[in-house]
Design an enzyme around this catalytic site. Structure first.
Site, PDB file in Angstrom:
ATOM      1  N   ARG A 115       0.854  -1.189   0.000  1.00 30.23           N
ATOM      2  CA  ARG A 115       0.000   0.000   0.000  1.00 30.23           C
ATOM      3  C   ARG A 115       0.893   1.244   0.000  1.00 30.23           C
ATOM      4  NH1 ARG A 115      -2.605  -0.032   6.217  1.00 30.23           N
ATOM      5  NH2 ARG A 115      -0.598  -0.052   7.286  1.00 30.23           N
ATOM      6  N   ASN A 153      -5.416   7.253   4.529  1.00 30.06           N
ATOM      7  CA  ASN A 153      -5.129   6.548   5.784  1.00 30.06           C
ATOM      8  C   ASN A 153      -3.661   6.745   6.134  1.00 30.06           C
ATOM      9  OD1 ASN A 153      -6.118   4.428   7.825  1.00 30.06           O
ATOM     10  ND2 ASN A 153      -4.167   3.607   7.143  1.00 30.06           N
ATOM     11  N   GLU A 154      -3.414   7.369   7.262  1.00 26.33           N
ATOM     12  CA  GLU A 154      -2.047   7.519   7.784  1.00 26.33           C
ATOM     13  C   GLU A 154      -1.042   7.927   6.708  1.00 26.33           C
ATOM     14  OE1 GLU A 154      -0.928   3.965   9.912  1.00 26.33           O
ATOM     15  OE2 GLU A 154      -2.105   4.518  11.646  1.00 26.33           O
ATOM     16  N   CYS A 164      10.199  10.909  -7.249  1.00 31.66           N
ATOM     17  CA  CYS A 164       9.792  10.628  -8.622  1.00 31.66           C
ATOM     18  C   CYS A 164       9.931  11.893  -9.471  1.00 31.66           C
ATOM     19  CB  CYS A 164       8.366  10.077  -8.652  1.00 31.66           C
ATOM     20  SG  CYS A 164       7.120  11.310  -8.265  1.00 31.66           S
ATOM     21  N   GLU A 311      -7.909   4.550  15.632  1.00 30.67           N
ATOM     22  CA  GLU A 311      -7.558   3.137  15.782  1.00 30.67           C
ATOM     23  C   GLU A 311      -6.908   2.983  17.156  1.00 30.67           C
ATOM     24  OE1 GLU A 311      -5.121   1.771  12.530  1.00 30.67           O
ATOM     25  OE2 GLU A 311      -6.387   2.743  11.043  1.00 30.67           O
ATOM     26  N   GLU A 360      -1.764  -8.539   7.529  1.00 33.11           N
ATOM     27  CA  GLU A 360      -2.097  -8.303   8.939  1.00 33.11           C
ATOM     28  C   GLU A 360      -2.989  -9.403   9.500  1.00 33.11           C
ATOM     29  OE1 GLU A 360      -3.489  -4.254   9.245  1.00 33.11           O
ATOM     30  OE2 GLU A 360      -1.446  -3.498   9.002  1.00 33.11           O
TER      31      GLU A 360
END
Ligand code: GAL
Length: 675
Positions: A115, A153-154, A164, A311, A360
């Protein structure tokens, strides 16, 4: 600019789990809303990694699984937080447009199969991010059960750098904007005369990859981190604008807090509040975990006030090569209470049920792989029942602290890293001091120098080399009103460009401190060539750094002198009065012995705020409500039971003005008369 004292603005406490309908067969899904409602949850967070399902091929959207799940959850009283799914781009996207891939600092492009592999600087990725956000926003804008959003997310949780081609171009444009298209200004700000680095034109500049013979330019590195923060902020803002225009009633958050994002800057300014993912078991030492957990939460609150723990660790977490200890009975609930006490206006346990596949598979949720509710589920249900009263008692309140430590400053952190000289970061320095005062039973917190200093009795600037002169006037006012300012060595040694200042140290703090630094040095083998301070009868070994101080005049009192070697008899710790307060300057890096000496001096002279009187195994944190009432959390960490007396009503046991016996992991939440 937000304050540590700001509440989230949420009107009711969020309690829930991240939920992944895409991981489960329909039979399992069918039972989940009842199971989750049974634990007292009122919210689920969904979709942050479901892009491949929602847009299986370019432009072909299907949100039916989420429509169905949102409705099923709502039927059981659970609302939904949706996420933009951009942390996990689908394979078709990187296959069709490989130019979206991030390139790491060694020049290696990332690949699909994990990810966070796409670049925030890629126009193609940004276009697809806007497209999926628009499609989701349009589809869900009238759904009454979607209450808010988490962006992505995070951001930067795995690594922050990006080299890049698009990042190179945007870095040059960022710098062109920052330096008004004047290459001479950039050369001056980066000190490029050193090692013949002068640029003739912005087009010659590259991001600081690490394929270079030796150390890079520290001013360039600092600007590069600012640029990474800018990139994440711009990427997020594009999503936020779409979401806000679709439905202005939605609140928007992001679950930080990871490297190379300035969480006091526009990144957080664009959000309604910040969220945080809390995994205390990453500290593998059960004795220090309590303190690192508290520090991390206080650090996050230092950015922008109260937060949501999006979380919260429930079971042990495990990825490829590690697996945490398993939280023992009561620990999961106790950890959640530490989060609530220290500023959380919502808690979501990660995750609902442990997934059977993927990276996970052993990241354990409140339900095990076999879906049998066991102790973690029952603990969640206990907390759910308690939150009915605790949640409403704390909304709108802020966390009380009377000893503040400067931390959470982006520039001082990223200015430090490329020129650290093996010294702790400002964050590490702050953590040591925070833990010291926490163990001494004080209400200690992290407070940025430009934040509201009211309510503090003591304010500590640990070793913030990169320091802004515009912060000084508020510090002066704080001292004049009776506060005690404590300045650690090396504070204010560098400027906004990461250059050393030309003035004698401590630069802009000289007038307040009433000293000059006449000599400084690193201690590399302190056990072989000890440097010792004498403070009254105490002898303090310093470990990292020394400064030989000189008082500017007789108003500055010397409270400790160096005792050894060439420093003997020169000032080591001084105090200078100003108005009703004083500034203490400490000519070394703080360690526990040095803190103990300063603590003793503060205490003997009546400059120490009163700590709590409960046993040391009890963590005590107060939240103050807008109506002036207090909610006091007593969280018991010790193995042996303790007895404590309370004034007010404990919302957990229902006892009033009584004594309570707290077993290990027990919690009391005491509201006073006004609350
Ligand atoms: C968080 C992340 C989650 C999950 C969790 C456990 O950092 O947001 O997606 O990865 O950690 O590792």
């Amino acid at each position: 600019m937000r304050s540590r004292l700001d509440p989230t603005g949420l009107t009711s406490f969020l309690y829930g789990v991240p939920y992944y309908p895409e991981h489960w067969e329909s039979e399992l899904r069918a039972g989940d809303p009842a199971l989750l409602a049974g634990a007292g949850f009122n919210v689920v967070r969904m979709a942050e990694f479901a892009w491949d399902l929602m847009e299986a091929e370019e432009g072909g959207y299907d949100f039916s699984l989420f429509d169905e799940t949102i409705a099923a959850m709502a039927a059981r009283g659970l609302q939904t937080i949706l996420c933009t799914p951009t942390a996990a781009p689908p394979r078709w996207l990187s296959a069709a447009y490989p130019e979206i891939l991030r390139i790491d600092e060694k020049g290696v492009p990332q690949v699909h199969g994990s990810r966070q592999h796409a670049s925030h600087f890629s126009p193609v990725f940004r276009e697809h991010s806007r497209a999926i956000t628009t499609a989701m926003a349009t589809h869900f804008k009238d759904n009454p059960h979607v209450i808010g959003w988490q962006t992505d997310n995070e951001f930067h949780c795995h690594f922050a750098q990006d080299h890049c081609v698009d990042a190179q171009r945007d870095f040059r444009e960022f710098l062109r904007g920052k330096y008004g298209n004047d290459i001479a200004r950039l050369n001056a700000a980066w000190g490029t005369r050193f090692w013949s680095q002068t640029y003739q034109d912005f087009s010659e500049i590259e991001t600081p990859k690490n394929n270079r013979p030796t150390h890079g330019n520290p001013s360039q590195v600092l600007d590069y981190h600012r640029f990474l923060s800018f990139g994440a902020t711009r990427f997020q803002r594009e999503q936020i604008e779409i979401l806000r225009s679709a439905n202005p009633r939605w609140w928007i958050t992001h679950n930080g807090c990871f490297p190379s994002i300035d969480f006091r800057g526009p990144f957080t300014g664009d959000l309604d509040f910040l969220s945080y993912d809390s995994y205390p078991f990453f500290d593998y030492d059960p004795e220090t975990r309590r303190y690192s957990h508290a520090f991390n939460l206080d650090y996050v609150r230092g950015y922008s006030g109260n937060f949501v723990v999006m979380e919260q660790q429930s079971g042990p977490g495990g990825q490829s090569d590690y697996l945490h200890d398993t939280p023992e009975p009561g620990e999961m609930r106790r950890m959640a209470y530490t989060g609530i006490a220290r500023g959380a206006d919502g808690i979501l346990f990660f995750r609902e049920r442990s997934c059977r596949f993927g990276a996970e598979a052993y990241w354990c949720g409140i339900l095990d792989h076999d879906n049998v509710p066991r102790r973690r589920y029952h603990e969640a249900a206990q907390l759910g029942a308690e939150l009915r009263s605790v949640g409403s008692a704390i909304m709108g309140s802020h966390v009380v602290c009377d000893i503040g430590i400067a931390g959470a400053d982006f520039d001082s952190h990223y200015g430090h890293l490329p020129l650290s000289h093996g010294l702790p970061t400002p964050r590490q320095a702050a953590e040591g001091i925070h833990t010291f005062f926490h163990k001494k039973k004080h209400a200690v917190g992290i407070v940025h120098p430009e934040d509201d200093l009211s309510g503090l009795g003591v304010y500590i600037l640990p070793h913030i080399a990169q320091f802004k002169p515009e912060w000084v006037s508020a510090l002066e006012a704080f001292v004049a009103k009776g506060g005690t300012l404590i300045i650690g060595a090396r504070t204010a040694a560098k400027d906004v460009n990461n250059h050393v200042i030309p003035e004698t140290l401590p630069g802009c703090l000289r007038a307040l401190a009433g000293i000059t630094v006449e000599e400084f040095g690193k201690q590399n083998a302190p056990e072989k060539r000890p440097l010792v301070m004498a403070c009254g009868d105490a002898r303090i070994r310093t470990t990292l750094w020394y400064e030989r101080l000189q008082a500017v005049d007789a108003q500055t009192e010397v409270i400790a002198t160096w005792h050894t070697r060439h420093l003997a008899a020169s000032p080591a710790i001084t105090v200078r009065p100003h108005g009703r307060g004083r500034t203490v300057y400490v000519g070394s890096y703080f360690n526990d012995d040095l803190l103990e000496a300063v603590y003793g001096w503060l205490s003997r002279n009546g400059h120490l705020p009163t700590g709590h009187a409960y046993p040391a195994t009890v963590e005590v944190v107060q939240r103050r409500r807008a109506d002036g009432g207090h909610v006091t959390f007593l969280i018991h960490h010790g193995g042996e039971p303790v007895t404590v007396s309370i004034e007010g009503k404990d919302l957990i046991s229902g006892k009033m003005n009584d004594t309570l016996r707290l077993e290990q992991n027990d919690v009391a939440v005491v509201v006073d008369d006004r609350a």
